[in-house]
Write a protein that holds these residues in place. Sequence first.
Motif, mmCIF file in Angstrom:
data_model
loop_
_atom_site.group_PDB
_atom_site.id
_atom_site.type_symbol
_atom_site.label_atom_id
_atom_site.label_comp_id
_atom_site.label_asym_id
_atom_site.label_seq_id
_atom_site.Cartn_x
_atom_site.Cartn_y
_atom_site.Cartn_z
ATOM 1 N N LYS A 119 0.880 -1.168 0.000
ATOM 2 C CA LYS A 119 0.000 0.000 0.000
ATOM 3 C C LYS A 119 0.919 1.219 0.000
ATOM 4 N N TYR A 120 0.901 1.948 -1.092
ATOM 5 C CA TYR A 120 1.774 3.120 -1.204
ATOM 6 C C TYR A 120 0.993 4.378 -0.835
ATOM 7 N N LEU A 121 1.648 5.262 -0.085
ATOM 8 C CA LEU A 121 1.039 6.563 0.224
ATOM 9 C C LEU A 121 1.997 7.651 -0.247
ATOM 10 N N SER A 122 1.590 8.365 -1.293
ATOM 11 C CA SER A 122 2.412 9.436 -1.839
ATOM 12 C C SER A 122 2.139 10.724 -1.069
ATOM 13 N N VAL A 123 3.175 11.274 -0.451
ATOM 14 C CA VAL A 123 3.035 12.468 0.392
ATOM 15 C C VAL A 123 3.635 13.652 -0.363
ATOM 16 N N GLU A 124 2.794 14.615 -0.683
ATOM 17 C CA GLU A 124 3.240 15.696 -1.570
ATOM 18 C C GLU A 124 2.780 17.059 -1.082
ATOM 19 N N LEU A 125 3.492 18.104 -1.531
ATOM 20 C CA LEU A 125 3.099 19.475 -1.200
ATOM 21 C C LEU A 125 2.220 20.046 -2.312
ATOM 22 N N ASN A 126 1.143 19.357 -2.592
ATOM 23 C CA ASN A 126 0.139 19.866 -3.522
ATOM 24 C C ASN A 126 -1.164 19.142 -3.222
ATOM 25 N N VAL A 144 1.973 10.870 -7.194
ATOM 26 C CA VAL A 144 1.157 9.671 -6.984
ATOM 27 C C VAL A 144 0.808 8.978 -8.303
ATOM 28 N N ARG A 145 0.684 9.753 -9.350
ATOM 29 C CA ARG A 145 0.313 9.160 -10.641
ATOM 30 C C ARG A 145 1.454 8.309 -11.202
ATOM 31 N N GLU A 146 2.663 8.759 -10.963
ATOM 32 C CA GLU A 146 3.814 7.973 -11.423
ATOM 33 C C GLU A 146 3.998 6.728 -10.561
ATOM 34 N N VAL A 147 3.710 6.863 -9.257
ATOM 35 C CA VAL A 147 3.800 5.706 -8.369
ATOM 36 C C VAL A 147 2.782 4.664 -8.832
#
Lengths: 390, 286
Positions: A326-333, A339-342
């Motif tokens: 389960k991946y959680l992409s943490v971003e400043l947006n 997340v789309r690339e992940v």
Amino acid sequence: MKRIFETGNAAITEAAIFAGCKVFAGYPITPATEIAENMSRRLPQVDGYYVQAEDELSAMHICIGASLGGLKAMTSTSGPGYILFADPYGWALGSEIPVVVVNAQRVGPVSGITGAPGQGEFYLSRYPTHGGNFESIVLAPNSVQEAFALTVEAFYLAERFRMPVTVLADQIVTDGWETLLIPETPAEIEAMGLRVQPRRINYGPEFYPATDEIDVPPVVLGHNTGAACSDWTPTAEGFDTEEIEWQHKHAHRLIYKVRNHKELITRYEEIDTADNPEVILVAYGSPSRVLKSAVKAAREQGLKVGGIRLVSIWPFPDEAFGRSAKYLSVELNYDGQLVREVQRAAPKDSDIHFLGRCGELPKVAELVAAARDLINGQPLASIKWQREAW
Amino acid sequence: MDYLATKYLKTKKIPSTACSGCGLGQVHKKVLLAIDELGLATGDIVWGTGIGCSGRQTFNTWQGDNFAGTHGRVYAIATGLRLALPPEKKIVLTVGDGDAFGIGLLHLLHSVRRNVDMTVVVADNFGYQSTGGQYGYTTPSGSVTDSSPYGMQDPNWVQDGRDILDILRAAGAGFLARHTSVEGQNAVESIKKAIQFKGFSLVHIAYPCITNFAGKALGSRKPVVAYRWLKERTNPAPDQAIDGITFRTGIYHQATAGRPEFSEQMRNFTAAVRKEGQHETNGNIG
């Protein structure tokens, strides 16, 4: 070893000088202005030139011109200025001229919030110019020290791949104060893994080999070699042409000189991934520092959580996402870009999620709570655009 | 292009891909004549161009070093290049009217302000001709073009009391001249002076576009019509009644006292900072 307490902006400045940068042309913009100011103070001390340009188009073109003449050059900006590099970036890319570009990302869109961190140019840094048919190289520091190291590396890669290289920082990295170590002896330089590639000169007549070859010296004008470079599709000798066959060769080169030497570029850090964690947090830049603390805190609470911190962004390190998790992409947006690339890179049975903040970092407890929710199969959404199953 | 072509041009680029009857060859030849008469060799000049008719047709024709910038940005590239090149190396740019007086005007003006040592030859064919014939910044007032089918309404930079050279002079340009391609040695002499000028110099040369401008605005694609039109507008005598645009040619402005040249100033400044002992100064250097 020189040890100072400085900002990321100062680290980038000192790194550029360390790498042999002789020209900086820029246009003031928050939060990157300090790089320009630092360069205006430092460059004349090392026989270099600072030029305050009339706009970003001019800034990067001046850098390109200086690089064409044989001097290493750098420019820096923030989001609204970065989009204006689209025109000169394409020129440097197509003509294969080395130049380093720093983007201190702030809150967007457009002018947004000038003095707060954002990560809105993830995709723009992949496609910073028109026309397609190319790969880009982007490095993303998460600390003052790494801003130094990656700026030096950006110059190195720019020379070897003879193309513009972007340092994709954010406001926390560039404005933040931390201890900065600047190496002074060859042993210290080697210990820090810093590489410097001197400028070489392409004496021609070949402007470029129609292969994926790297370490081809860039065109340097003024040596009366009959060298030519332009924004048009070039033949091998630099003549402009309208023929599809040459465009194909040129595009092939621009794409595969990067793709086929990806191992020279790709860097990422795995945090506690050896036991195949249930949840893997993913981030680059300043949020990746929260990620590290969050992984540690989650582990202390018995949660099987790991992390992947991207150091190089483009070409995208697909190989970092080989595990099902389960991946959680943490971003400043708030819109979700990384997340789309992940999602694209991760195995199909993976579960991909996104946690977005903008203008401020997410909190450690927040990431730990999100990881726990994912492990327990709970939905993430508290505010839809902040936490959203992808 | 006779002996000049053999001496200075790349054979691969001859013949030019310009339209039949195009006046650009006349402009190009004048620049080469000026270079030849000054005794300069291919290694003495780095040649830059923009895009459009003048950029595309003159790019990489020079046997020495060449570059071509995107539309309007070549002045900024040349500014950076100037910093890197030895001071004695000359930069010659051949650009179009849209490049210099439209999209690139900001960069052009700042190159003038900084007094960057370069010679800009504006090869003016009265509009955007390589894109099919749209009006531009020097298109004669009222002209019918593909984007002004009822006659151009947009004020240009060269009529009704406006002159782009006035603006460049006010910005600090040290050498400015205007000619038409139907002129002879006097145009060559101006280009020679421009190339010799240490600092920013610009020569504006009007030349006829047969395919688009003449075809639409003058109503004929016969080269003789376009050349006659240009010739009778080049320095008409006071008793000649010529309607519309005319061209007063010759040296428009030549500065008597030289302003500091950009790269020289930068080099001196850097040397002064280093001499001061690598610390910040109060700004009195240079």
